[in-house]
Write a protein that holds these residues in place. Structure first.
Motif, PDB file in Angstrom:
ATOM      1  N   GLY A 129       0.814  -1.218   0.000  1.00  0.00           N
ATOM      2  CA  GLY A 129       0.000   0.000   0.000  1.00  0.00           C
ATOM      3  C   GLY A 129       0.845   1.264   0.000  1.00  0.00           C
ATOM      4  N   GLU A 130       1.938   1.260   0.786  1.00  0.00           N
ATOM      5  CA  GLU A 130       2.820   2.436   0.828  1.00  0.00           C
ATOM      6  C   GLU A 130       3.407   2.726  -0.556  1.00  0.00           C
ATOM      7  OE1 GLU A 130       4.349   1.778   5.448  1.00  0.00           O
ATOM      8  OE2 GLU A 130       5.710   1.377   3.791  1.00  0.00           O
ATOM      9  N   PHE A 133       0.123   0.666  -4.599  1.00  0.00           N
ATOM     10  CA  PHE A 133      -0.429  -0.401  -5.430  1.00  0.00           C
ATOM     11  C   PHE A 133      -1.844  -0.840  -5.032  1.00  0.00           C
ATOM     12  CE2 PHE A 133       4.019  -2.247  -6.665  1.00  0.00           C
ATOM     13  CZ  PHE A 133       4.214  -1.167  -7.514  1.00  0.00           C
ATOM     14  N   ASN A 193      -5.836   6.061 -15.260  1.00  0.00           N
ATOM     15  CA  ASN A 193      -4.657   5.218 -15.505  1.00  0.00           C
ATOM     16  C   ASN A 193      -4.693   4.892 -16.992  1.00  0.00           C
ATOM     17  OD1 ASN A 193      -5.390   3.961 -12.435  1.00  0.00           O
ATOM     18  ND2 ASN A 193      -3.243   4.317 -12.858  1.00  0.00           N
TER      19      ASN A 193
ATOM     20  N   ILE B   7      11.979  -0.107   1.837  1.00  0.00           N
ATOM     21  CA  ILE B   7      10.561  -0.013   2.211  1.00  0.00           C
ATOM     22  C   ILE B   7      10.131  -1.218   3.049  1.00  0.00           C
ATOM     23  CG2 ILE B   7       9.708  -1.060   0.046  1.00  0.00           C
ATOM     24  CD1 ILE B   7       7.455   1.134   0.159  1.00  0.00           C
ATOM     25  N   GLN B  68       0.016   6.165 -13.102  1.00  0.00           N
ATOM     26  CA  GLN B  68      -0.887   6.509 -12.008  1.00  0.00           C
ATOM     27  C   GLN B  68      -1.011   8.031 -11.974  1.00  0.00           C
ATOM     28  OE1 GLN B  68      -2.685   4.554 -10.032  1.00  0.00           O
ATOM     29  NE2 GLN B  68      -3.491   6.332  -8.955  1.00  0.00           N
ATOM     30  N   PHE B  70      -3.448   9.973 -10.412  1.00  0.00           N
ATOM     31  CA  PHE B  70      -3.987  10.628  -9.211  1.00  0.00           C
ATOM     32  C   PHE B  70      -3.317  10.038  -7.979  1.00  0.00           C
ATOM     33  CE2 PHE B  70      -6.565   6.882  -9.925  1.00  0.00           C
ATOM     34  CZ  PHE B  70      -6.791   6.369  -8.662  1.00  0.00           C
ATOM     35  N   PRO B  72      -2.883   7.936  -4.914  1.00  0.00           N
ATOM     36  CA  PRO B  72      -3.646   6.897  -4.213  1.00  0.00           C
ATOM     37  C   PRO B  72      -3.940   7.331  -2.773  1.00  0.00           C
ATOM     38  CG  PRO B  72      -1.796   5.926  -5.392  1.00  0.00           C
ATOM     39  CD  PRO B  72      -1.615   7.421  -5.443  1.00  0.00           C
ATOM     40  N   LYS B  73      -4.984   6.744  -2.200  1.00  0.00           N
ATOM     41  CA  LYS B  73      -5.323   7.025  -0.795  1.00  0.00           C
ATOM     42  C   LYS B  73      -4.273   6.387   0.122  1.00  0.00           C
ATOM     43  CE  LYS B  73     -10.345   7.016  -1.546  1.00  0.00           C
ATOM     44  NZ  LYS B  73     -11.599   6.315  -1.273  1.00  0.00           N
ATOM     45  N   PRO B  74      -4.200   6.804   1.408  1.00  0.00           N
ATOM     46  CA  PRO B  74      -3.357   6.073   2.348  1.00  0.00           C
ATOM     47  C   PRO B  74      -3.771   4.593   2.334  1.00  0.00           C
ATOM     48  CG  PRO B  74      -4.278   8.037   3.368  1.00  0.00           C
ATOM     49  CD  PRO B  74      -4.942   7.883   2.034  1.00  0.00           C
ATOM     50  N   PRO B  75      -2.864   3.677   2.570  1.00  0.00           N
ATOM     51  CA  PRO B  75      -1.514   3.849   3.140  1.00  0.00           C
ATOM     52  C   PRO B  75      -0.436   4.297   2.153  1.00  0.00           C
ATOM     53  CG  PRO B  75      -1.958   1.527   2.792  1.00  0.00           C
ATOM     54  CD  PRO B  75      -3.214   2.243   2.419  1.00  0.00           C
ATOM     55  N   PHE B  76      -0.778   4.726   0.943  1.00  0.00           N
ATOM     56  CA  PHE B  76       0.247   5.249   0.041  1.00  0.00           C
ATOM     57  C   PHE B  76       0.945   6.433   0.696  1.00  0.00           C
ATOM     58  CE2 PHE B  76       1.286   8.238  -3.545  1.00  0.00           C
ATOM     59  CZ  PHE B  76       2.376   7.524  -4.012  1.00  0.00           C
ATOM     60  N   ARG B  77       2.277   6.463   0.590  1.00  0.00           N
ATOM     61  CA  ARG B  77       3.056   7.561   1.172  1.00  0.00           C
ATOM     62  C   ARG B  77       3.925   8.212   0.104  1.00  0.00           C
ATOM     63  NH1 ARG B  77       5.978   5.099   6.371  1.00  0.00           N
ATOM     64  NH2 ARG B  77       6.561   7.282   6.664  1.00  0.00           N
ATOM     65  N   PHE B  85       3.192   8.555 -11.529  1.00  0.00           N
ATOM     66  CA  PHE B  85       4.280   7.592 -11.684  1.00  0.00           C
ATOM     67  C   PHE B  85       3.857   6.415 -12.549  1.00  0.00           C
ATOM     68  CE2 PHE B  85       2.157   6.435  -7.641  1.00  0.00           C
ATOM     69  CZ  PHE B  85       1.932   5.077  -7.800  1.00  0.00           C
ATOM     70  N   ARG B 100       6.935  -0.400  -9.622  1.00  0.00           N
ATOM     71  CA  ARG B 100       6.992   0.982 -10.106  1.00  0.00           C
ATOM     72  C   ARG B 100       7.972   1.031 -11.270  1.00  0.00           C
ATOM     73  NH1 ARG B 100       5.737   4.622  -5.489  1.00  0.00           N
ATOM     74  NH2 ARG B 100       6.779   6.304  -6.600  1.00  0.00           N
ATOM     75  N   PHE B 123       9.532   7.849  -0.192  1.00  0.00           N
ATOM     76  CA  PHE B 123       9.011   8.833   0.768  1.00  0.00           C
ATOM     77  C   PHE B 123      10.004   8.947   1.914  1.00  0.00           C
ATOM     78  CE2 PHE B 123       7.090   4.686   1.605  1.00  0.00           C
ATOM     79  CZ  PHE B 123       7.353   4.481   2.956  1.00  0.00           C
ATOM     80  N   THR B 133      12.233   2.284  -2.505  1.00  0.00           N
ATOM     81  CA  THR B 133      11.450   1.156  -3.002  1.00  0.00           C
ATOM     82  C   THR B 133      12.090   0.659  -4.289  1.00  0.00           C
ATOM     83  OG1 THR B 133       9.228   0.351  -3.479  1.00  0.00           O
ATOM     84  CG2 THR B 133       9.811   2.481  -4.413  1.00  0.00           C
ATOM     85  N   PHE B 134      11.643  -0.518  -4.726  1.00  0.00           N
ATOM     86  CA  PHE B 134      12.205  -1.053  -5.972  1.00  0.00           C
ATOM     87  C   PHE B 134      11.441  -0.490  -7.164  1.00  0.00           C
ATOM     88  CE2 PHE B 134       8.896  -4.166  -7.105  1.00  0.00           C
ATOM     89  CZ  PHE B 134       8.221  -4.285  -5.909  1.00  0.00           C
TER      90      PHE B 134
END
Lengths: 383, 145
Positions: A129-130, A133, A193, B7, B68, B70, B72-77, B85, B100, B123, B133-134
């Motif tokens: 989620g972080e 995805f 997307n 991450i 992507q 817009f 994304p909502k949390p837990p996206f950081r 991206f 990604r 982040f 992150t990868f």
């Protein structure tokens, strides 16, 4: 007609789309009352009920509003397959011979905006989620992107699906989106997307649908226009299918749950995709309708581009699809969506479609829902 | 000096290896040969529980991609203003991995494009630690004419 055939003898549906101040439970009661009245029955006649909702609590507690008759009300929750699962349970209850009249219900009322899921709920680490995805639209987009690459489908086809949905919605008094939208406006709406724009996606919505089902014998005493459930089948994904929230895929690709459920439903019904006069298939976004057209067997992979360009899936086409505007025009109340499709097929087979009636006296209908985490429910219906 | 962390350590392997970038960690089923990502204790294909750690290939090709647009909502950081991206799936041979991309424009993300594994600042933690992150980046090889 065999002795254990099951028929839909009553249908009830609320307005779809935002209804400020009306609770999901109130919508459910409205749909049940309408379905019972349509069948010439009342709630106390129902020997059982199967019902479900995602956002509106416990469906069985509705009995305090419907009437405390003592009949079993069984909660069914199976994501986007909730309505289909409730119908399958009801069909089996009648086929068992223990019951001959009962109710199927699905309803929901979701807040605006995309569904938001915690990665831990689906067995994924918080990193997923972080990383950004936990976004269902990424799945739809990467799946159709790959499909377009493999089968030569263009953005024009994506726009045509949405254009048809809004046009058909404008002919359906209960639809949420009632205004036709031209293809160029769909293509130029904000990109969500790639390749899918905002107007190619459905939104979580509101609505309730109820069906009264009966044994064939009982149906004859209730209505002159029974719609028979020739098959109702639910399948989950097999290894190698491409589903939402997948950190990895197998290079050994396998068909989706949709392909399995459709094939089994057609086999059980003894009716083939070529016999279908009107179909409702899951159109969470434009690409989904295109892929599902072929996955259900209604056409060959790659054939969709021409079918759409030639208008073959329009109401007056060879294989009319989503005559009420589908999920794109009606929104996605998870519990109600699958039953809305069956409601629409029943309307069409009864010849009550009004401005959106499929011409030529349709006899055979087909429905298909698909949802996370990779399940599909299909029905074959006929009169 | 900025401190960094991955991450999630559990999705990487070969952390002390010769490569500048640690490999992605998968599991290989000793029964049917299926490779998963990340590690899994049982095999979704055959149900086997004999799974061994495996380092996934660092190079592959784009299997599918999207951008992507817009946040994304949390837990996206993410830090600062959201930047669209690229993301999608990379065919690494034994497994197709969701990732990604370093590129955020579709004209750099055509299906079949050769890509290689890298790390990307995702982040920043409250204590200032930069979280990596990868991601996969197009490999800049000269096309032979």
């Amino acid at each position: 007609m065999s002795s254990n055939d099951v028929a839909i003898v009553g249908i009830g549906m609320t307005q779809f789309g935002r209804q400020p101040g009306v609770t999901g439970r109130a919508m459910a009661v409205e749909a049940v009352t309408a379905a019972c009245a349509d069948a010439g029955t009342t709630w106390p006649d129902m020997q059982f009920a199967f019902g479900g909702t995602y956002s509106c609590g416990d469906a069985d507690t509705l009995i305090s509003m419907l009437g405390l008759t003592g009949a079993p009300f069984i909660n069914v929750y199976n994501g986007c397959g909730t309505g289909g699962s409730a119908l399958i349970s009801a069909v089996n209850a009648i086929k068992s011979g223990e019951r001959d009249l009962g109710l199927v219900l699905g309803f929901d009322k979701h807040p605006p905006g995309a569904f938001n899921e915690d990665p831990e709920n689906v067995g994924l680490g918080s990193w997923y989620g972080e990383n950004g995805f936990m976004v269902t639209t990424q799945f739809f987009s990467t799946k159709i992107q790959r499909y377009m690459h493999e089968y030569g489908i263009t953005e024009d086809a994506l726009a045509r699906v949405a254009e048809k949905a809004y046009r058909n919605g404008s002919k359906s008094p209960t639809a949420w989106r009632q205004k036709p939208v031209p293809a160029d406006q769909i293509l130029s709406s904000p990109m969500v997307n790639d390749p899918l724009t905002k107007l190619m996606f459905c939104s979580p919505g509101e609505g309730a649908v109820a069906l009264v089902v009966a044994s064939a014998e009982r149906a004859r005493t209730l209505t002159s226009t029974p719609v028979f459930v020739n098959a109702a089948e639910l399948r989950s994904r097999r290894f190698g299918s491409f589903e939402v929230y997948s950190p990895w895929l197998s290079p050994d690709r396998e068909v989706s749950a949709t392909t399995d459920a459709a094939r089994i439903a057609f086999e059980a019904a003894g009716i083939g995709p070529d016999d279908v006069d009107v179909a409702q298939i899951q159109d969470t976004e434009s690409g989904a309708e295109i892929m599902h057209m072929a996955e259900t067997g209604l056409c060959a992979h790659g054939e969709q581009e021409k079918l759409l360009a030639d208008g073959e899936t329009e109401i007056d086409g060879r294989i009319p699809i989503n005559t009420d505007g589908g999920v794109l025009a009606n929104g996605e109340p998870i519990g109600a969506s699958g039953l809305r499709q069956i409601h629409e097929i029943t309307v069409q087979l009864r010849g009550h479609g009004g401005e959106r009636q499929v011409p030529g006296d349709p006899r055979v209908g087909f429905t298909h829902v698909y949802g996370a985490p990779g399940l599909a429910a299909c029905t074959v219906l006929s009169r | 000096m900025t401190t960094t962390r991955l991450i999630d350590d559990s999705i990487f392997t070969d952390l002390e290896g010769a490569h500048e970038v640690p490999a992605l960690a998968g599991s290989a089923c000793e029964g049917c040969g299926t490779t998963t990502f990340p590690r899994q204790s049982s095999c979704p294909r055959c149900g086997g529980v004999a799974m061994s750690d495996t380092a996934l290939a660092r190079e592959g090709t784009i299997w599918s991609a999207t951008v992507q647009h817009f946040p994304p909502k949390p837990p996206f950081r993410f830090d600062g203003d959201f930047q669209p991206f690229g993301m999608g799936y990379v065919d690494l041979g034994a497994v197709i991995v969701e990732s990604r991309f370093t590129e955020g424009s579709m004209d750099r993300l055509a299906i079949g494009t050769p890509v290689e594994l890298t790390l990307l600042p995702a982040f920043t933690d409250e204590d200032g630690t930069q979280v990596l992150t990868f991601a996969f980046a197009p490999t800049h090889r000269e096309e032979s004419a």
